[in-house]
Design a protein around this motif. Structure first.
Motif, PDB file in Angstrom:
ATOM      1  N   TYR A   1       0.835  -1.202   0.000  1.00 29.89           N
ATOM      2  CA  TYR A   1       0.000   0.000   0.000  1.00 29.89           C
ATOM      3  C   TYR A   1       0.870   1.252   0.000  1.00 29.89           C
ATOM      4  O   TYR A   1       2.003   1.248   0.503  1.00 29.89           O
ATOM      5  N   LEU A   2       0.308   2.300  -0.561  1.00 37.10           N
ATOM      6  CA  LEU A   2       0.883   3.633  -0.445  1.00 37.10           C
ATOM      7  C   LEU A   2       0.168   4.321   0.717  1.00 37.10           C
ATOM      8  O   LEU A   2      -1.059   4.467   0.703  1.00 37.10           O
ATOM      9  N   VAL A   3       0.937   4.732   1.734  1.00 39.71           N
ATOM     10  CA  VAL A   3       0.337   5.261   2.951  1.00 39.71           C
ATOM     11  C   VAL A   3       0.980   6.590   3.321  1.00 39.71           C
ATOM     12  O   VAL A   3       2.085   6.922   2.879  1.00 39.71           O
ATOM     13  N   ARG A   4       0.261   7.322   4.155  1.00 38.80           N
ATOM     14  CA  ARG A   4       0.814   8.536   4.753  1.00 38.80           C
ATOM     15  C   ARG A   4       0.911   8.303   6.252  1.00 38.80           C
ATOM     16  O   ARG A   4      -0.052   7.901   6.895  1.00 38.80           O
ATOM     17  N   LEU A   5       2.099   8.540   6.804  1.00 41.27           N
ATOM     18  CA  LEU A   5       2.315   8.346   8.227  1.00 41.27           C
ATOM     19  C   LEU A   5       1.585   9.422   9.021  1.00 41.27           C
ATOM     20  O   LEU A   5       1.669  10.610   8.709  1.00 41.27           O
ATOM     21  N   VAL A   6       0.880   8.993  10.048  1.00 42.01           N
ATOM     22  CA  VAL A   6       0.111   9.899  10.903  1.00 42.01           C
ATOM     23  C   VAL A   6       0.730   9.867  12.293  1.00 42.01           C
ATOM     24  O   VAL A   6       0.958   8.795  12.858  1.00 42.01           O
ATOM     25  N   SER A   7       0.996  11.033  12.862  1.00 42.22           N
ATOM     26  CA  SER A   7       1.608  11.111  14.185  1.00 42.22           C
ATOM     27  C   SER A   7       0.530  11.086  15.264  1.00 42.22           C
ATOM     28  O   SER A   7      -0.666  11.272  14.996  1.00 42.22           O
ATOM     29  N   SER A   8       0.966  10.882  16.504  1.00 44.83           N
ATOM     30  CA  SER A   8       0.031  10.891  17.629  1.00 44.83           C
ATOM     31  C   SER A   8      -0.603  12.269  17.807  1.00 44.83           C
ATOM     32  O   SER A   8      -1.773  12.377  18.210  1.00 44.83           O
ATOM     33  N   GLN A   9       0.151  13.334  17.484  1.00 43.55           N
ATOM     34  CA  GLN A   9      -0.408  14.680  17.586  1.00 43.55           C
ATOM     35  C   GLN A   9      -1.509  14.895  16.546  1.00 43.55           C
ATOM     36  O   GLN A   9      -2.526  15.536  16.829  1.00 43.55           O
ATOM     37  N   ASP A  10      -1.316  14.337  15.348  1.00 40.00           N
ATOM     38  CA  ASP A  10      -2.364  14.425  14.314  1.00 40.00           C
ATOM     39  C   ASP A  10      -3.647  13.728  14.777  1.00 40.00           C
ATOM     40  O   ASP A  10      -4.750  14.238  14.567  1.00 40.00           O
ATOM     41  N   LEU A  11      -3.489  12.551  15.386  1.00 36.45           N
ATOM     42  CA  LEU A  11      -4.660  11.831  15.874  1.00 36.45           C
ATOM     43  C   LEU A  11      -5.331  12.577  17.023  1.00 36.45           C
ATOM     44  O   LEU A  11      -6.565  12.578  17.140  1.00 36.45           O
ATOM     45  N   LEU A  12      -4.521  13.221  17.872  1.00 36.78           N
ATOM     46  CA  LEU A  12      -5.092  13.998  18.964  1.00 36.78           C
ATOM     47  C   LEU A  12      -5.900  15.180  18.438  1.00 36.78           C
ATOM     48  O   LEU A  12      -6.996  15.465  18.933  1.00 36.78           O
ATOM     49  N   ASP A  13      -5.370  15.850  17.417  1.00 36.84           N
ATOM     50  CA  ASP A  13      -6.114  16.956  16.800  1.00 36.84           C
ATOM     51  C   ASP A  13      -7.407  16.459  16.164  1.00 36.84           C
ATOM     52  O   ASP A  13      -8.446  17.137  16.238  1.00 36.84           O
ATOM     53  N   GLN A  14      -7.358  15.273  15.569  1.00 30.64           N
ATOM     54  CA  GLN A  14      -8.564  14.700  14.978  1.00 30.64           C
ATOM     55  C   GLN A  14      -9.604  14.381  16.057  1.00 30.64           C
ATOM     56  O   GLN A  14     -10.810  14.599  15.852  1.00 30.64           O
ATOM     57  N   LEU A  15      -9.149  13.861  17.203  1.00 30.80           N
ATOM     58  CA  LEU A  15     -10.071  13.592  18.305  1.00 30.80           C
ATOM     59  C   LEU A  15     -10.753  14.869  18.769  1.00 30.80           C
ATOM     60  O   LEU A  15     -11.969  14.889  19.010  1.00 30.80           O
ATOM     61  N   ARG A  16      -9.977  15.939  18.901  1.00 31.29           N
ATOM     62  CA  ARG A  16     -10.540  17.204  19.369  1.00 31.29           C
ATOM     63  C   ARG A  16     -11.560  17.773  18.394  1.00 31.29           C
ATOM     64  O   ARG A  16     -12.483  18.478  18.796  1.00 31.29           O
TER      65      ARG A  16
END
Length: 458
Positions: A239-254
């Motif tokens: 697969y071609l993927v984009r790495l997501v950081s924990s800060q990105d996921l935290l912003d998504q949660l918010r």
């Protein structure tokens, strides 16, 4: 034991490991261990809880398993046909009363956002006799895929492996003795083995393998997989993927996963509602403001949607921990708590902003309001110090000698000071007499008949 439970217990024998893991995941139980361990957990759930949902799930998985077996027997695929992905069982097939897709589905990884499929899921097929096998795959990057890799450092080409099961979503799992090469160059594989026994699979979690450093952007790439064949079937994909950081996921949660305060207050009221079987009604519930993982004050309190407790944990630290080693387990109730199930508690967020920095615990009241939970820390510290001193004194006495207390006292107050204590020290064989502050020491006489010492009244 009911007939339904007996019937479901027999059906469990026909299920594979992946179906058992799926059942345990739905019930919030651990999915680790061998098949016999998984079987025991499911059987215990059937006998102890007898959940109608669990019974229904067992029957459905058993039905799908039988359909999958009938489809494989009727098709009789040749070794060449196995290379292509299994097709879905069509509704027109008289042997399959329902439509079942046999293509394995790989679990969604929060830290890897899939952009494109380069090599669709393809089974690893043993081509030689013996344990060690070599499977080769060829793929070419499109112009769009080349541009995404060149222009974005967080975009990677990754290789994933999972079990080739026909039902459920599969987690990544490496085969034994795996080695991956792209254009004859070895790729880095981070894995550990629980034992040196032949055929042992690497321990989970198994991360996607990065192929990007060894790729040809404009030429055809050759992917070689060396793996151990010990009776299990695997499926691979690129697969071609984009790495997501924990800060990105935290912003998504918010942005997308904040629970409304009205729902939070309703949950508190339901928890405080008196139990008809309990004569004592609950007037308050204490909730800690300290994260059970970080042992520090929470900044973004959250819990999983399926959790029944009010206690939260810090979302930022939880995501960072799973970024290093993905487990996705709630630290409070130990249920499966994936990223998609996380919810930020907006009520507790307001509490953290309103209360003082030195507050570590609050108490929810019956009207969904709250107050700081007060504790006398000085009394607690005194009790802790006294307990440690007593424990230390007892340990010293036990290490040095054995004390036999023959305290005798009369009923009259005048005879209170006449009590006598005899202490026998077993190491130096001396007897100490203590009376009215005067200590006398005499050596114990040797006895011709060795045996347990007897203490007589003085």
């Amino acid at each position: 034991m009911s007939t339904d439970v007996l019937e479901a217990t027999v059906m469990l024998e026909a299920l594979r490991v992946t179906e058992l893991r799926l059942l345990l995941s739905q019930m919030g139980k651990s999915k680790s261990g061998l098949k016999k361990d998984l079987m025991k957990r499911v059987v215990d759930l059937l006998h102890n809880e007898c959940n109608p949902e669990l019974l229904s799930a067992v029957r459905e998985l058993h039905k799908l398993r039988q359909v999958s077996k009938d489809a494989r027997r009727s098709s009789k695929p040749s070794p060449v046909e196995i290379i292509s992905m299994p097709a879905c069982v069509s509704p027109e097939n008289p042997l399959s009363p329902i439509s079942v897709c046999t293509e394995p589905q790989m679990i969604k990884l929060p830290f890897y956002q899939t952009l494109d499929t380069i090599l669709p899921p393809t089974p690893l097929v043993p081509m030689y006799e013996g344990a060690m096998q070599n499977s080769d795959f060829m793929f070419h990057l499109s112009v769009s895929q080349q541009a995404q890799i060149q222009n974005n450092a967080s975009v990677e080409c990754v290789f994933r492996i999972c079990y080739s099961e026909s039902i459920g979503v599969e987690e990544d799992q490496y085969p034994p003795n795996i080695s991956v090469l792209v254009n004859h160059a070895n790729c880095l594989i981070e894995c550990t083995y629980s034992s040196n026994k032949l055929g042992t699979e690497p321990s989970r979690p198994c991360r996607p393998i990065d192929l990007t450093p060894n790729l040809y952007l404009t030429f055809t790439n050759r992917l070689s997989v060396l793996w151990g064949n010990f009776g299990k079937s695997y499926t691979v994909a690129v697969y071609l993927v984009r790495l997501v950081s924990s800060q990105d996921l935290l912003d998504q949660l918010r942005r997308t996963a904040v629970e409304q305060q009205e729902l939070c207050r309703r949950r508190v009221s339901e928890k405080l509602r008196s139990d008809p079987e309990n004569e004592i009604s609950t007037t308050g519930l204490q909730v800690s403001l300290i994260c059970p993982l970080a042992k520090m004050r929470m900044s973004v309190p959250c819990r999983a949607r399926g959790c029944a407790h009010l206690q939260c944990f810090d979302a930022s630290f939880y995501l960072q921990m799973n970024e290093r080693k993905p487990r996705w387990t709630c630290p409070v109730c130990h249920r499966y708590a994936p990223f998609d199930e996380l919810l930020i508690d907006s009520l507790l967020c307001d509490v953290l902003e309103s209360c003082g920095e030195d507050e570590e615990e609050i108490e929810y009241l019956s009207d969904s309001s709250w107050r700081a939970a007060r504790h006398d820390k000085s009394d607690k510290n005194k009790e802790r110090v006294q307990h440690q001193q007593i424990k230390h004194q007892v340990n010293c006495n036990l290490m040095g000698s054995v004390i036999v207390d023959l305290t005798q006292s009369s009923s009259d107050d005048e005879d209170f000071h006449k009590e006598e204590t005899v202490s026998t020290h077993l190491e130096d064989k001396s007897v100490h007499f203590r009376k009215c502050g005067i200590v006398k020491t005499t050596k114990a006489k040797k006895s011709k008949n060795p045996g347990p010492k007897q203490l007589t009244k003085l």
